[in-house]
Write a protein that holds these residues in place. Structure first.
Motif, PDB file in Angstrom:
ATOM      1  N   ASP A  83     -26.675   8.717 -15.669  1.00 12.02           N
ATOM      2  CA  ASP A  83     -26.858   9.329 -16.972  1.00 12.02           C
ATOM      3  C   ASP A  83     -26.533  10.823 -16.898  1.00 12.02           C
ATOM      4  O   ASP A  83     -27.401  11.634 -16.631  1.00 12.02           O
ATOM      5  N   ASN A  84     -25.249  11.143 -17.075  1.00 11.50           N
ATOM      6  CA  ASN A  84     -24.845  12.548 -17.186  1.00 11.50           C
ATOM      7  C   ASN A  84     -25.199  13.370 -15.943  1.00 11.50           C
ATOM      8  O   ASN A  84     -25.844  14.412 -16.039  1.00 11.50           O
ATOM      9  N   ILE A  85     -24.759  12.899 -14.788  1.00 16.33           N
ATOM     10  CA  ILE A  85     -25.085  13.571 -13.523  1.00 16.33           C
ATOM     11  C   ILE A  85     -24.050  14.650 -13.204  1.00 16.33           C
ATOM     12  O   ILE A  85     -22.852  14.406 -13.231  1.00 16.33           O
ATOM     13  N   SER A  86     -24.548  15.854 -12.904  1.00 13.22           N
ATOM     14  CA  SER A  86     -23.679  16.935 -12.436  1.00 13.22           C
ATOM     15  C   SER A  86     -24.249  17.482 -11.141  1.00 13.22           C
ATOM     16  O   SER A  86     -25.354  18.029 -11.136  1.00 13.22           O
ATOM     17  N   ILE A  87     -23.530  17.313 -10.069  1.00 16.61           N
ATOM     18  CA  ILE A  87     -23.971  17.843  -8.769  1.00 16.61           C
ATOM     19  C   ILE A  87     -22.759  18.331  -7.978  1.00 16.61           C
ATOM     20  O   ILE A  87     -21.632  17.895  -8.209  1.00 16.61           O
ATOM     21  N   ASP A  88     -23.035  19.250  -7.043  1.00 17.35           N
ATOM     22  CA  ASP A  88     -22.018  19.679  -6.080  1.00 17.35           C
ATOM     23  C   ASP A  88     -22.548  19.401  -4.687  1.00 17.35           C
ATOM     24  O   ASP A  88     -23.735  19.597  -4.438  1.00 17.35           O
ATOM     25  N   ILE A  89     -21.683  18.971  -3.795  1.00 14.48           N
ATOM     26  CA  ILE A  89     -22.050  18.836  -2.387  1.00 14.48           C
ATOM     27  C   ILE A  89     -21.066  19.686  -1.597  1.00 14.48           C
ATOM     28  O   ILE A  89     -19.852  19.504  -1.708  1.00 14.48           O
ATOM     29  N   LYS A  90     -21.604  20.639  -0.842  1.00 19.15           N
ATOM     30  CA  LYS A  90     -20.716  21.554  -0.113  1.00 19.15           C
ATOM     31  C   LYS A  90     -20.221  20.917   1.170  1.00 19.15           C
ATOM     32  O   LYS A  90     -20.895  20.081   1.762  1.00 19.15           O
ATOM     33  N   LYS A  91     -19.054  21.358   1.630  1.00 24.07           N
ATOM     34  CA  LYS A  91     -18.529  20.877   2.913  1.00 24.07           C
ATOM     35  C   LYS A  91     -19.516  21.225   4.017  1.00 24.07           C
ATOM     36  O   LYS A  91     -20.008  22.341   4.087  1.00 24.07           O
ATOM     37  N   GLY A  92     -19.819  20.249   4.841  1.00 22.07           N
ATOM     38  CA  GLY A  92     -20.722  20.474   5.974  1.00 22.07           C
ATOM     39  C   GLY A  92     -22.190  20.267   5.647  1.00 22.07           C
ATOM     40  O   GLY A  92     -23.030  20.303   6.544  1.00 22.07           O
ATOM     41  N   GLU A  93     -22.508  20.018   4.391  1.00 23.85           N
ATOM     42  CA  GLU A  93     -23.918  19.849   4.026  1.00 23.85           C
ATOM     43  C   GLU A  93     -24.466  18.488   4.462  1.00 23.85           C
ATOM     44  O   GLU A  93     -23.719  17.518   4.616  1.00 23.85           O
ATOM     45  N   PHE A  94     -25.777  18.445   4.642  1.00 23.39           N
ATOM     46  CA  PHE A  94     -26.495  17.202   4.933  1.00 23.39           C
ATOM     47  C   PHE A  94     -27.402  16.941   3.727  1.00 23.39           C
ATOM     48  O   PHE A  94     -28.411  17.613   3.538  1.00 23.39           O
ATOM     49  N   ILE A  95     -26.982  15.990   2.900  1.00 21.05           N
ATOM     50  CA  ILE A  95     -27.698  15.702   1.656  1.00 21.05           C
ATOM     51  C   ILE A  95     -28.449  14.379   1.797  1.00 21.05           C
ATOM     52  O   ILE A  95     -27.907  13.399   2.314  1.00 21.05           O
ATOM     53  N   VAL A  96     -29.687  14.348   1.351  1.00 18.90           N
ATOM     54  CA  VAL A  96     -30.419  13.082   1.280  1.00 18.90           C
ATOM     55  C   VAL A  96     -30.653  12.745  -0.189  1.00 18.90           C
ATOM     56  O   VAL A  96     -31.028  13.621  -0.978  1.00 18.90           O
ATOM     57  N   ILE A  97     -30.396  11.492  -0.538  1.00 16.40           N
ATOM     58  CA  ILE A  97     -30.666  11.046  -1.906  1.00 16.40           C
ATOM     59  C   ILE A  97     -31.849  10.082  -1.879  1.00 16.40           C
ATOM     60  O   ILE A  97     -31.840   9.091  -1.135  1.00 16.40           O
TER      61      ILE A  97
END
Ligand SMILES: Nc1ncnc2c1ncn2[C@@H]1O[C@H](COP(=O)(O)OP(=O)(O)OP(=O)(O)O)[C@@H](O)[C@H]1O
Ligand SMILES: [Mg+2]
Length: 281
Positions: A28-42
Motif C-alpha cells: 500500500d503505497n510503499i516508498s523506501i530506499d536501501i543504500k548499497k552495503g546496508e543490512f536491512i531487516v524486514i
C-alpha cells in the motif's frame, strides 16, 4: 541516487482473485530506499506483505502502480528483468526446493550456466562461492545428505555464483534448527561485512534483527516503523499491537520499567542488561 541499491516509490500491489473478481491490497503505497552495503531487516506478521515486497526487489513481481528501481534499473521495463535478477538474488525458506542438482558443485554452477557464463569462469565462481559459505570441502557431496544449514549455505553459494550486489533472504532461517540458524546468520553477516553485499533479511526471529543497520516494520502492506534496531524495538507497545515481539532483553527492560525499576528502554543485548542492572542503586 547513485548510492541506492533499491528505491521503491509509491509502490502498490494488489493480488487479483479472478473468480470473485476482487483484489487484495498487499503493498500500500510503499516508498523506501536501501543504500548499497546496508543490512536491512524486514519484520511483519504473517500476511503483512513481506514476501510480496521481496519479490518486487528482484523483479519476480512488478508494481501495480509506482516504481521499483534496482541499481538504477526500472524493474517494470522488460529489458531490465534479467539484469535486475542478477543484481538482486534471492534465497527462500526451504532449501530443498532450491537445490536442483545431485552434486553440490553442479548445483552451484546451475545459475551461471543458465546465464551463459564461460566454463572456466564458472569453475572459478563455483569454487569462490563454496569457499565463501564454508562448503568447499563438500563440493562433491550429494546435497540431500547435508544438514538443513549446510543445504541452505549451498543455496546461498548458488546465488553468490551469479555475482549479485544484493541478496534478499525470505525467512531463510525459518526451517532450520538453532545451530543451522546460527550458521546462516553468520554467513549472511560475512557477506555483508566482508563481501560488501547489500542484505535484505526477512525474519520472524527478533534476535536476528539486533545487528541490522536498519529495520523496516511492515503491517497491512504499509511500512509503519523504520529505523535503527534500538529505535524500532523501543516501540514495544506498537510492536505488540501488530502481533510482533521484541528481543528478550528489550522485553525484560520493558517489564522492569513497568515495575518502576529505572533501566534504559532501548536495551538489546544481555551484556547491556547486565551493565544496567549492575548500576542500579
Ligand atoms: N498468490 C496470492 N493470491 C492472492 N493473495 C495473495 C497471494 N499471495 C499473497 N497474498 C495475500 O497478500 C498479502 C501479503 O502476502 P505476503 O505473502 O506478501 O505476506 P508475508 O508477510 O510474506 O507473510 P508470511 O509471513 O506468511 O510469509 C496477504 O494478505 C496474502 O494473503
Ligand atoms: Mg512471506
Amino acid at each position: 541516487m547513485e548510492n541506492n541499491m533499491v528505491e521503491c516509490r509509491n509502490v502498490t500491489y494488489k493480488y487479483e482473485n479472478a473468480e470473485e473478481n476482487t483484489f487484495s491490497l498487499a503493498l500500500d503505497n510503499i516508498s523506501i530506499d536501501i543504500k548499497k552495503g546496508e543490512f536491512i531487516v524486514i519484520l511483519g506478521r504473517n500476511g503483512s506483505g513481506k514476501s510480496t515486497l521481496a519479490k518486487h526487489i528482484n523483479a519476480l513481481m512488478v508494481p501495480f502502480s509506482g516504481k521499483v528501481i534496482v541499481d538504477g534499473l526500472d524493474t517494470s521495463d522488460e529489458k531490465n528483468i534479467w539484469n535486475v535478477r542478477n543484481k538482486a538474488g534471492m534465497v527462500f525458506q526451504n532449501p530443498d526446493n532450491q537445490l536442483v542438482a545431485t552434486i553440490v558443485e553442479e548445483d552451484v554452477a546451475f545459475g551461471p550456466e543458465n546465464l551463459g557464463v564461460e566454463p572456466k569462469e564458472i569453475r572459478t565462481r563455483v569454487d569462490e562461492a563454496l569457499k565463501r559459505v564454508g562448503m568447499y570441502k563438500y563440493r562433491k557431496h550429494a546435497p540431500h545428505l547435508l544438514s538443513g544449514g549446510q543445504k541452505q549455505r549451498v543455496a546461498i553459494a548458488g546465488t553468490l555464483a551469479m555475482k549479485p550486489q544484493c541478496i534478499i533472504f525470505d525467512e531463510s532461517t525459518a526451517m532450520l534448527d538453532p545451530s543451522g540458524r546460527k550458521e546462516i546468520i553468520k554467513t549472511i553477516k560475512d557477506l555483508n561485512e566482508n563481501a560488501k553485499i547489500t542484505i535484505v533479511l526477512i525474519t520472524h526471529y527478533m534476535e536476528e534483527a539486533i545487528d541490522a543497520d536498519r529495520i523496516m516494520v511492515i503491517d497491512n502492506g504499509k511500512i509503519i516503523i523504520e529505523g535503527s534496531p534500538r529505535k524500532v524495538f523501543k516501540e514495544v507497545e506498537t510492536m505488540k499491537k501488530i502481533g510482533l515481539d521484541v528481543p528478550q532483553m528489550t522485553e525484560l527492560a520493558y517489564e522492569l520499567r513497568k515495575e518502576g525499576i529505572d533501566v534504559k528502554d532501548d536495551i538489546l543485548s544481555i551484556d547491556e542488561m547486565v551493565n544496567e542492572l549492575c548500576q542500579l542503586k
